[in-house]
Scaffold this active site. Structure first.
Site, PDB file in Angstrom:
ATOM      1  N   ASP A 130       0.804  -1.232   0.000  1.00 27.28           N
ATOM      2  CA  ASP A 130       0.000   0.000   0.000  1.00 27.28           C
ATOM      3  C   ASP A 130       0.838   1.283   0.000  1.00 27.28           C
ATOM      4  OD1 ASP A 130      -2.070  -1.759   0.194  1.00 27.28           O
ATOM      5  OD2 ASP A 130      -2.684  -1.198   2.219  1.00 27.28           O
ATOM      6  N   ARG A 174      -6.838  -0.094   1.447  1.00 26.81           N
ATOM      7  CA  ARG A 174      -8.032   0.099   2.281  1.00 26.81           C
ATOM      8  C   ARG A 174      -8.171   1.530   2.744  1.00 26.81           C
ATOM      9  NH1 ARG A 174      -7.897  -5.121   5.971  1.00 26.81           N
ATOM     10  NH2 ARG A 174      -5.720  -4.503   5.963  1.00 26.81           N
ATOM     11  N   VAL A 257      -4.023 -10.854  -6.506  1.00 23.73           N
ATOM     12  CA  VAL A 257      -3.032 -10.987  -7.593  1.00 23.73           C
ATOM     13  C   VAL A 257      -1.890  -9.993  -7.337  1.00 23.73           C
ATOM     14  CG1 VAL A 257      -2.716 -10.433 -10.043  1.00 23.73           C
ATOM     15  CG2 VAL A 257      -4.638 -11.857  -9.321  1.00 23.73           C
TER      16      VAL A 257
HETATM   17  O1  F6P Z   1      -2.538  -4.015   3.893  1.00 25.81           O
HETATM   18  C1  F6P Z   1      -2.236  -4.626   2.712  1.00 25.81           C
HETATM   19  C2  F6P Z   1      -3.481  -5.118   2.009  1.00 25.81           C
HETATM   20  O2  F6P Z   1      -3.062  -5.754   0.826  1.00 25.81           O
HETATM   21  C3  F6P Z   1      -4.514  -4.044   1.724  1.00 25.81           C
HETATM   22  O3  F6P Z   1      -4.247  -3.294   0.561  1.00 25.81           O
HETATM   23  C4  F6P Z   1      -5.761  -4.863   1.620  1.00 25.81           C
HETATM   24  O4  F6P Z   1      -6.884  -4.064   1.893  1.00 25.81           O
HETATM   25  C5  F6P Z   1      -5.554  -5.906   2.662  1.00 25.81           C
HETATM   26  O5  F6P Z   1      -4.174  -6.056   2.795  1.00 25.81           O
HETATM   27  C6  F6P Z   1      -6.199  -7.235   2.386  1.00 25.81           C
HETATM   28  O6  F6P Z   1      -5.998  -8.032   3.502  1.00 25.81           O
HETATM   29  P1  F6P Z   1      -6.252  -9.604   3.532  1.00 25.81           P
HETATM   30  O7  F6P Z   1      -5.195 -10.267   2.719  1.00 25.81           O
HETATM   31  O8  F6P Z   1      -6.136  -9.954   4.975  1.00 25.81           O
HETATM   32  O9  F6P Z   1      -7.606  -9.836   2.957  1.00 25.81           O
END
Ligand code: F6P
Length: 327
Positions: A130, A174, A257
């Site tokens: 991010d 997020r 991905v």
């Molecule tokens: O914090 C990194 C991230 O890839 C965010 O961009 C994303 O919202 C989140 O993790 C997804 O988390 P998880 O893999 O727990 O669903």
């Protein structure tokens, strides 16, 4: 300060490409300095449970180009509690571990700062796709994720142009719009939607219609995961209010991905540099309670208290560029 004879390494939070390169650098640097290395499996959950394995140089052979993390990872609710962190500290002490390298994003590094405040010597290494970690220009994983998005959007553009379609492409982020902003710029998107600068669904609809009227063959809108009101609501709005106007609209969620794949050369080098610096500054004491950061191409040590106290703002320069080129 007492000599560190045994150090541990943990990867926690969401995985990113480049974690293995960092684990390899940490392990081999520590071994070269005469310290033994313990790998913590399953992130902070494994730290609390004492899931430790001794790491040899051979264990980290051939992993430089592999995505994911050979140690495994987790998102740990328990480590967010004082009780969980005390249990983790007790496990480290029981295993004779003198210092810890924590490779993680902002949640993980905030937890690391709490463990440090309990008196356990550690150094943090930033990783997140991010690019929302304060105290560093970039983190392990960002570059690979951006390259993955660029490749995917290129493919989407091919089909979009053939059919004269608009695509809403959701990318991760997020709370932070960095990936959307940067990928919008490098992919030549027609619009970028980020949580930091909310646009209304009507504004998006008007942009799609405008791009269609200009005569473009495609319209690519990059949507950050955390943009309110979100991709589904936007799609619903476009379908119910603007059916006959502009392009036919499709949506693609790139999802996880973006988190996998072989790390780019940049991420391998960054992970290796940060891993080496983290171990050396743990062993000589200068990095204890700090995160390794990158500033203008140079590594630096940023107190964890500072790195975890505030969100990282988006680059005004990138916002300015997107204002000119993605509107
Ligand atoms: O914090 C990194 C991230 O890839 C965010 O961009 C994303 O919202 C989140 O993790 C997804 O988390 P998880 O893999 O727990 O669903």
């Amino acid at each position: 300060m007492k000599d560190m004879k045994r150090i541990a390494v943990v990867t926690s939070g969401g995985d990113v490409p480049g974690l293995n390169a960092a684990i390899r650098a940490v392990t081999r640097t520590a071994l070269a300095c005469g310290a033994r290395v313990i790998g913590v499996q399953r992130g902070y959950e494994g730290l609390i449970a004492g899931e430790f394995i001794e790491m040899t140089s051979k264990d980290v052979g051939g992993i430089l180009r592999k995505g994911g993390t050979i140690l495994g990872t987790s998102r740990s609710e328990r480590f967010m509690t004082d009780e969980g962190r005390r249990a983790a500290k007790a496990q480290l002490e029981r295993a004779g571990v003198d210092g810890l390298i924590v490779i993680g994003g902002n949640g993980t590094l905030a937890g690391a700062n709490e463990l440090y405040k309990l008196g356990f010597p550690l150094v943090g290494v930033p990783k997140t796709i991010d690019n929302d970690q304060y105290g560093t220009d970039t983190a392990i994983g960002v570059d690979t994720a951006l390259n993955t998005i660029a490749e995917a959007v290129g493919r989407i553009k091919d089909t979009a142009s053939s059919h004269r379609r608009a695509f809403l492409v959701e990318v991760m982020g997020r709370r932070c719009g960095y990936l959307a902003l940067a990928s919008g710029i490098i992919c030549g998107a027609e619009m970028v939607l980020i949580p930091e600068h909310p646009a209304t669904p009507d504004e998006v609809a008007h942009r799609i219609i405008e791009v269609s009227r200009i005569g473009k063959a495609h319209c690519i809108i990059i949507v950050a995961e955390g943009w309110p009101p979100g991709l589904r609501a936007l799609q619903h709005h476009l379908l119910t209010n603007h059916v006959e106007e502009g392009f036919d609209v499709r949506e693609v969620v790139l999802g996880h991905v973006q988190r996998g794949g072989t790390p780019t050369a940049f991420d391998r080098l960054l992970a290796t540099r940060m891993g080496v610096r983290a171990v050396e500054s743990l062993l000589d004491g200068s990095g204890i309670g700090h995160m390794v950061g990158l500033h203008g191409g140079q590594l630096s040590l940023v107190p964890l208290a500072v790195a975890t106290a505030q969100p990282k703002p988006l680059s005004p320069e990138l916002l300015h560029i997107a204002d000119i080129l993605c509107h």
